[in-house]
Scaffold this motif. Sequence first.
Motif, PDB file in Angstrom:
ATOM      1  N   LEU A  13       0.810  -1.208   0.000  1.00  0.00           N
ATOM      2  CA  LEU A  13       0.000   0.000   0.000  1.00  0.00           C
ATOM      3  C   LEU A  13       0.844   1.260   0.000  1.00  0.00           C
ATOM      4  O   LEU A  13       0.455   2.276  -0.563  1.00  0.00           O
ATOM      5  CB  LEU A  13      -0.945  -0.011   1.213  1.00  0.00           C
ATOM      6  CG  LEU A  13      -2.064  -1.046   1.153  1.00  0.00           C
ATOM      7  CD1 LEU A  13      -2.870  -1.022   2.429  1.00  0.00           C
ATOM      8  CD2 LEU A  13      -2.957  -0.825  -0.040  1.00  0.00           C
ATOM      9  N   ASP A  44      -7.329  -6.039   8.300  1.00  0.00           N
ATOM     10  CA  ASP A  44      -6.505  -5.368   7.294  1.00  0.00           C
ATOM     11  C   ASP A  44      -6.308  -6.226   6.048  1.00  0.00           C
ATOM     12  O   ASP A  44      -6.148  -5.700   4.938  1.00  0.00           O
ATOM     13  CB  ASP A  44      -5.145  -4.993   7.891  1.00  0.00           C
ATOM     14  CG  ASP A  44      -5.248  -3.848   8.887  1.00  0.00           C
ATOM     15  OD1 ASP A  44      -6.255  -3.115   8.840  1.00  0.00           O
ATOM     16  OD2 ASP A  44      -4.335  -3.692   9.721  1.00  0.00           O
ATOM     17  N   GLU A  45      -6.296  -7.543   6.239  1.00  0.00           N
ATOM     18  CA  GLU A  45      -6.122  -8.428   5.080  1.00  0.00           C
ATOM     19  C   GLU A  45      -7.273  -8.280   4.086  1.00  0.00           C
ATOM     20  O   GLU A  45      -7.083  -8.343   2.872  1.00  0.00           O
ATOM     21  CB  GLU A  45      -5.986  -9.887   5.523  1.00  0.00           C
ATOM     22  CG  GLU A  45      -4.642 -10.250   6.128  1.00  0.00           C
ATOM     23  CD  GLU A  45      -4.508  -9.835   7.586  1.00  0.00           C
ATOM     24  OE1 GLU A  45      -5.473  -9.240   8.133  1.00  0.00           O
ATOM     25  OE2 GLU A  45      -3.453 -10.098   8.184  1.00  0.00           O
ATOM     26  N   GLU A  63      -6.725  -5.153   2.171  1.00  0.00           N
ATOM     27  CA  GLU A  63      -5.676  -5.351   1.172  1.00  0.00           C
ATOM     28  C   GLU A  63      -6.196  -6.128  -0.037  1.00  0.00           C
ATOM     29  O   GLU A  63      -5.865  -5.807  -1.180  1.00  0.00           O
ATOM     30  CB  GLU A  63      -4.489  -6.074   1.799  1.00  0.00           C
ATOM     31  CG  GLU A  63      -3.401  -6.499   0.809  1.00  0.00           C
ATOM     32  CD  GLU A  63      -2.820  -5.366  -0.008  1.00  0.00           C
ATOM     33  OE1 GLU A  63      -2.310  -5.643  -1.113  1.00  0.00           O
ATOM     34  OE2 GLU A  63      -2.888  -4.189   0.432  1.00  0.00           O
ATOM     35  N   GLN A  97      -6.279  -5.064  -3.947  1.00  0.00           N
ATOM     36  CA  GLN A  97      -5.779  -5.907  -5.035  1.00  0.00           C
ATOM     37  C   GLN A  97      -6.805  -6.007  -6.162  1.00  0.00           C
ATOM     38  O   GLN A  97      -6.462  -5.944  -7.350  1.00  0.00           O
ATOM     39  CB  GLN A  97      -5.438  -7.298  -4.497  1.00  0.00           C
ATOM     40  CG  GLN A  97      -4.184  -7.351  -3.650  1.00  0.00           C
ATOM     41  CD  GLN A  97      -3.847  -8.771  -3.225  1.00  0.00           C
ATOM     42  OE1 GLN A  97      -3.967  -9.698  -4.008  1.00  0.00           O
ATOM     43  NE2 GLN A  97      -3.425  -8.931  -1.977  1.00  0.00           N
TER      44      GLN A  97
END
Length: 580
Positions: A2, A113-114, A117, A121
């Motif tokens: 990020l 947070d995953e 993310e 993506q």
Amino acid sequence: MLEKLEEFNMDKVIEEFEALSTDAERVQRETLRRILEDNASAEYLLNFGLNGRTDPESFKACVPIATHKDLEPFIYRILDGDDSTILTGKPITTMSLSSGTTQGKPKYIPWNDELFESTMQIYRTSFAYRNREFPISKNGKALNFIYGSKQFKTKGGLIATTATTNVFRNPSYKPTMKALQSQCCSPEEVIFGGDFFQSLYCHLLCGLIFREEVQLVSSTFAHSIVLSFRTFEQIWEELCNDIREGVLSSRITVPSIRTAMSKLLKPNPELANIIHKKCIGLSNWYGLIPVLFPNAKYIYGIMTGSMEPYLEKLRHYAGVLPLLTADYGASEGWIASNVNPKIPPELATYAVLPQIGYFEFIPLKQLENEDTFLGVDVQPVGLTEVNIGEEYEIVMTTFTGLYRYRLGDVVKVMGFHNATPELKFIRRSSLLLNINIDKNTEKDLQLAVEAAAKNLVEEKLEVVEFTSHVDLSKDPGNYVIFWEINGEASEEVLSECCNCLDKSFIDAGYTSSRKVNAIGALELRVVRRGTFQKILDHYLGLGTAVSQYKTPRCVGPTHSIVLQILSENVVKSYISTAFD
């Protein structure tokens, strides 16, 4: 990744996805290994005796397929403040809420947070392929109809809000959009204003102020874009007046919105006159979007599945601008990107990103008898084992503590992008309308409404919104279809619409049941204008974000308030004579 967003490289992103999708089977095994290693201490996994194993064979042998209902006891412990490693290796501190329009109430879904993310993506991948075909300038802006919903704290102190709000509030969201040349032209105070109509009004106003810089018009769902420009038809003169005078309408009362807008809004009679002249020059608002935003390259949002009924109206507003459908996912997590953006939404497919979750697919033929799902006969196949032309229900394992989670979506494999499947969303797995041996899905309902609505064309009318209800209060039960129309149709036309609806459900179980009166005559109920806005307001009151809202297409027992709103606003009712 990020922190490097300012260095976004389209060719590199495409190259990475091409490599990942070529080696999809290995990437899937590696993704599952990472998920299980990160969450090896999770109570849920330990209960099934996985004992640190990370291979797909052990995982499938030990961990059963689950539904949200199976996970609710664990999720409610987290909501109540249990910060032990229940579903994930790290404690969950934030929850997402689904829209609640499908089941009647929102579902709590872990957020971390995953998941943010993986969202980024998806955004990067789809933007790279989209920008290769429809390039936009680096200094362009997006008229992005997005809305944050209120956050609240659960009994145990966790922050809970909608999934889209969790994305919008993340500190990395704004720089990501800037790097992807999709920076929203509205200030954050408008996005998080808390009053939907006031935020919508100011989104439109910001778009007009920056009309020459707007390069794309977007929202999460097509519904929101259509609603925005339907609203524009009603308030455009007021917007012009604000621009002419440089003074914000008195209808905007939220202090933070007024303060933010005062920094953007300056007297500009020339711009107001241009907009006014262009609006009065339109015929029935056809091509409104490119007229208002002459440098817009396309319109972008989720346009498949339950959004398909809005495509006709969206094309009317879009004129010559292409419609590009966005990506495929759910509140639970993302699945696939649209890497073929030139394909029209009705034919769009989505290429699965093999690195953002572990995916299995239950062949639909195994679920023809739903009882099989409860037994041992269901045998999901892996991502690279699906067959072209077959339909499947998706099972996903995520970094947020969902393991072999039955998403409830039915997809069809249309082909492969390298070794990863390209999916077409077909429907939600649950039946929509069912009384006897009939089986009609949301798509069947959409097709019936589209066929019947053709009778309105001669009167220059259209169906603004629709939903359905299975009435079992009498014997035999019957289908009830609710329509909101943008004007007054004749009795004769509406009677024909009712008959056409009844005849347009071509499922053999329905037609045979109607012929022997095992299912009663279909009823069309026309509701007064603004009724579906009241339904939207109801869901907004429950905390649903407009960005996630989908009109419920079947109003069942769990939607009692929605059914009450519909029933209280019926102005005309017609009974089908199609099978008399």
